[in-house]
Design a protein around this motif. Sequence first.
Motif, PDB file in Angstrom:
ATOM      1  N   UNK A 101       0.839  -1.199   0.000  1.00  7.15           N
ATOM      2  CA  UNK A 101       0.000   0.000   0.000  1.00  7.15           C
ATOM      3  C   UNK A 101       0.875   1.251   0.000  1.00  7.15           C
ATOM      4  N   UNK A 102       0.450   2.233  -0.755  1.00  8.21           N
ATOM      5  CA  UNK A 102       1.107   3.544  -0.759  1.00  8.21           C
ATOM      6  C   UNK A 102       0.179   4.529  -0.064  1.00  8.21           C
ATOM      7  N   UNK A 103       0.725   5.258   0.921  1.00 10.64           N
ATOM      8  CA  UNK A 103      -0.093   6.182   1.705  1.00 10.64           C
ATOM      9  C   UNK A 103       0.437   7.598   1.513  1.00 10.64           C
ATOM     10  N   UNK A 104      -0.469   8.554   1.261  1.00 14.54           N
ATOM     11  CA  UNK A 104      -0.031   9.938   1.088  1.00 14.54           C
ATOM     12  C   UNK A 104      -0.134  10.713   2.406  1.00 14.54           C
ATOM     13  N   UNK A 105       0.247  11.987   2.368  1.00 14.09           N
ATOM     14  CA  UNK A 105       0.291  12.801   3.581  1.00 14.09           C
ATOM     15  C   UNK A 105      -1.084  13.062   4.178  1.00 14.09           C
ATOM     16  N   UNK A 106      -2.146  12.879   3.405  1.00 18.11           N
ATOM     17  CA  UNK A 106      -3.514  13.085   3.911  1.00 18.11           C
ATOM     18  C   UNK A 106      -4.103  11.811   4.512  1.00 18.11           C
ATOM     19  N   UNK A 107      -3.317  10.726   4.497  1.00 21.99           N
ATOM     20  CA  UNK A 107      -3.779   9.483   5.094  1.00 21.99           C
ATOM     21  C   UNK A 107      -4.623   8.625   4.187  1.00 21.99           C
ATOM     22  N   UNK A 108      -4.572   8.869   2.879  1.00 21.42           N
ATOM     23  CA  UNK A 108      -5.287   8.031   1.913  1.00 21.42           C
ATOM     24  C   UNK A 108      -4.323   6.987   1.356  1.00 21.42           C
ATOM     25  N   UNK A 109      -4.810   5.757   1.257  1.00 23.16           N
ATOM     26  CA  UNK A 109      -3.985   4.676   0.739  1.00 23.16           C
ATOM     27  C   UNK A 109      -4.344   4.328  -0.694  1.00 23.16           C
ATOM     28  N   UNK A 110      -3.381   3.742  -1.413  1.00 24.80           N
ATOM     29  CA  UNK A 110      -3.603   3.351  -2.806  1.00 24.80           C
ATOM     30  C   UNK A 110      -2.943   2.011  -3.075  1.00 24.80           C
ATOM     31  N   UNK A 111      -3.666   1.168  -3.800  1.00 29.35           N
ATOM     32  CA  UNK A 111      -3.177  -0.160  -4.149  1.00 29.35           C
ATOM     33  C   UNK A 111      -3.195  -0.338  -5.658  1.00 29.35           C
ATOM     34  N   UNK A 112      -2.123  -0.876  -6.194  1.00 30.96           N
ATOM     35  CA  UNK A 112      -2.077  -1.226  -7.610  1.00 30.96           C
ATOM     36  C   UNK A 112      -2.375  -2.722  -7.718  1.00 30.96           C
ATOM     37  N   UNK A 113      -3.523  -3.061  -8.307  1.00 28.18           N
ATOM     38  CA  UNK A 113      -3.958  -4.458  -8.347  1.00 28.18           C
ATOM     39  C   UNK A 113      -4.132  -4.934  -9.783  1.00 28.18           C
TER      40      UNK A 113
END
Length: 273
Positions: free
Chosen positions: A18-30
Motif C-alpha cells: 500500500x502507498x499512503x499519502x500525507x492526507x492518510x489516503x492509501x492506494x493499491x495497484x492491483x
Amino acid sequence: MKKGNGTKETAKTYTAEVSVNSRGFGYLSLPGYKDDIEIQPENLNTALHKDEVEAVVLPRKRTDRRTQGRVIRVVRRFKEKFVGETRKQEGKFFVIPDDYRFYEKIFIENPPTNLAEKLKVYVRLTGWSKMGPKGEVLKIIGVEGQHDVEMKSIVLEKGFETDFPAPAEKEAEDIGKREKPIKEEETKTRRDFRGVTTFTIDPKTAKDFDDAISLREIASSKVPAQKSEIKNPTYEIGIHIADVSHYVKEDSALDKEARERAFSVYLVDRTIP
C-alpha cells in the motif's frame, strides 16, 4: 459479506503493497484494475506507507470518483522504527513522526523519566489501540532544531544506525591488537611489497585505508633521438586492494553487521560507515 459502512465487499482478497499519502489516503495497484484502488483513512486498518497488506475491493458507488478498497489486515510492516518530535497533551507524551506519510501521532506508553517536550526521539511501534499507534522510546536524539540532532535524525529515519553493537566494537578492537605487528608466518604466504614505494589513495582523515598503489621502475631502454639518445624507463604500477576477509571472518559479529550496513552513507558534514 456485509460491513459496518453499509457496503458489500467482494469475496476476493488481494495481497499488495500500500502507498499512503500525507492526507492518510492509501492506494493499491492491483491486477485487472486500470487505476489504483483508493483506500479511505478509516479503511486503512492501521496500515502504513509501504506495508504489505491483505485487502478487498468495494463495489463502486455512483458517488465514487474511483474504485474503493479496504485493508483487512497488515501482512508485514515495512518499518517499525520512526524519528519524531515529542509533544505533551493532557499529561501524556506523543511523538509526531517526521515521516509526512505517517498520518497518526504515536502514544508513548511508558515514557523515560528524562523525556520532555520538543525533543527529537527514535521510537519503535509496539501496537495499536483506540488512541492510535503506541510506541516506546529507543533513543533520545536531542533538542529539535539543533544541527547535529537534525542530521542524526535524518540518518535514523532512513534506517541507518549511527552506533555499532558492542560485540562488533570489541571484535574490531581485538583485531587491532592481534594483527600488530604482522606475523612472520603470514608474510610467507603473500607477496611482500614493503620494499616498494606504496601509498594509499585515501586522505589522512579516512577511517579505513583499504586500497593503495605502488610504483617502481622495472626496466629501461634507449631510443635514438636526432642528436642523442634518451632514457625511456618502464614503470610498474601496482593496484592493491585490502584483503578484508583476512580480518573479518564469515558469520562473525563484524560480518553480520557489515551485511546489515552494506555501504557507507555520505552526508554533507559526516560519513556513516
